[in-house]
Write an enzyme that holds these catalytic residues in place. Structure first.
Site, PDB file in Angstrom:
ATOM      1  N   MET A  53     -46.851  96.074 -19.373  1.00 15.08           N
ATOM      2  CA  MET A  53     -46.391  96.389 -19.780  1.00 15.08           C
ATOM      3  C   MET A  53     -44.908  97.287 -19.752  1.00 15.08           C
ATOM      4  O   MET A  53     -43.551  97.373 -20.838  1.00 15.08           O
ATOM      5  CB  MET A  53     -45.973  95.026 -20.924  1.00 15.08           C
ATOM      6  N   ILE A  55     -42.085  99.725 -16.738  1.00 10.04           N
ATOM      7  CA  ILE A  55     -41.807 100.077 -16.011  1.00 10.04           C
ATOM      8  C   ILE A  55     -42.132 101.029 -15.414  1.00 10.04           C
ATOM      9  O   ILE A  55     -41.315 102.441 -16.067  1.00 10.04           O
ATOM     10  CB  ILE A  55     -40.060  99.769 -15.453  1.00 10.04           C
ATOM     11  N   LEU A  56     -42.381 101.143 -14.008  1.00 14.17           N
ATOM     12  CA  LEU A  56     -43.184 102.486 -14.104  1.00 14.17           C
ATOM     13  C   LEU A  56     -42.160 103.707 -12.891  1.00 14.17           C
ATOM     14  O   LEU A  56     -41.690 102.984 -12.205  1.00 14.17           O
ATOM     15  CB  LEU A  56     -44.521 102.646 -13.312  1.00 14.17           C
ATOM     16  N   HIS A  72     -50.414  90.337 -12.962  1.00 21.07           N
ATOM     17  CA  HIS A  72     -49.166  89.111 -13.310  1.00 21.07           C
ATOM     18  C   HIS A  72     -49.309  87.950 -13.229  1.00 21.07           C
ATOM     19  O   HIS A  72     -50.116  87.135 -12.363  1.00 21.07           O
ATOM     20  CB  HIS A  72     -48.152  89.478 -12.167  1.00 21.07           C
ATOM     21  N   LEU A 107     -40.909  96.249  -8.693  1.00 19.88           N
ATOM     22  CA  LEU A 107     -41.779  95.575  -9.575  1.00 19.88           C
ATOM     23  C   LEU A 107     -41.991  94.308  -8.995  1.00 19.88           C
ATOM     24  O   LEU A 107     -41.323  93.361  -8.424  1.00 19.88           O
ATOM     25  CB  LEU A 107     -40.421  95.290 -10.555  1.00 19.88           C
ATOM     26  N   ASP A 108     -43.459  94.190  -9.471  1.00 19.32           N
ATOM     27  CA  ASP A 108     -43.919  92.872  -9.574  1.00 19.32           C
ATOM     28  C   ASP A 108     -44.386  92.651  -8.098  1.00 19.32           C
ATOM     29  O   ASP A 108     -44.197  91.402  -7.631  1.00 19.32           O
ATOM     30  CB  ASP A 108     -43.483  91.596 -10.379  1.00 19.32           C
ATOM     31  N   GLU A 137     -56.689  85.044 -15.194  1.00 18.61           N
ATOM     32  CA  GLU A 137     -56.652  86.030 -14.475  1.00 18.61           C
ATOM     33  C   GLU A 137     -57.617  87.480 -14.825  1.00 18.61           C
ATOM     34  O   GLU A 137     -58.400  87.900 -14.261  1.00 18.61           O
ATOM     35  CB  GLU A 137     -55.683  86.350 -16.137  1.00 18.61           C
TER      36      GLU A 137
END
Length: 182
Positions: A53, A55-56, A72, A107-108, A137
């Site tokens: 959780m 953001i890199l 995700h 992102l994603d 998942e």
């Protein structure tokens, strides 16, 4: 949202762990540099994110290109970001699910390795839908990691997933299900 059990591998399986607290750093870039230093000290073949959780930065993501995975809780590219179950219910979709993908700076939206779908039920709440998705998942993330570790899945120079797994049509998920005619 279902309560996620905290897995403590260092206690259960003798796996070394370290915590890098993002609050200890002035900004995202400084945190990512510190995190990368810790990760690199272990010389991992792969970096597997789960419940991270954060953001890199692009620099961090590119450092682990082709070796950085995430999961995700939606069928990407649908519902990137947060509150996926709520948004799926608001939109009235009939099928929802989860995706394991390689992480990219977008992102994603990284190249997809595997997805699992579940039917959205008329009485679903974000909590009940999340619980069913979470079960999937756990299945597909473990599978993706096995494929990655065995070399059955890689990311090519064009940024596409390459799989040595035999493809077949499989079963279709239709929601709501079709009526059986005699």
């Amino acid at each position: 949202m279902p309560t996620r059990k905290v897995w403590r591998p260092q206690k259960q399986h003798g796996i070394a762990t370290r915590v890098v607290a993002h609050r200890d750093y002035a900004d995202r870039a400084a945190f990512d540099v510190a995190l990368a230093e810790v990760i690199d000290s272990y010389q991992p073949d792969f970096v597997i994110l789960a419940g991270f959780m954060r953001i890199l930065t692009e620099q961090f993501v590119n450092r682990y290109h082709g070796r950085l995975l995430n999961i995700h809780p939606s069928l990407l590219p649908a519902y990137a970001g947060m509150h996926t179950h709520e948004r799926a219910l608001q939109d009235g979709v009939k099928i929802h699910g989860c995706t394991v993908h390689f992480v990219t700076p977008d992102l994603d939206h990284g190249p997809i390795i595997i997805q699992a779908a579940v039917s959205v039920l008329s009485h679903d709440t974000p909590h009940t839908l999340a619980a069913r998705v979470l079960k999937e998942e756990h299945q597909i993330y473990a599978q993706a990691i096995r494929w990655l570790c065995s070399g059955q899945v890689t990311l090519n120079a064009e940024g596409r997933v390459v799989s040595s797994r035999a493809e077949h049509a499989g079963a279709a998920l239709i929601a709501p299900h079709l009526e059986q005619h005699s």
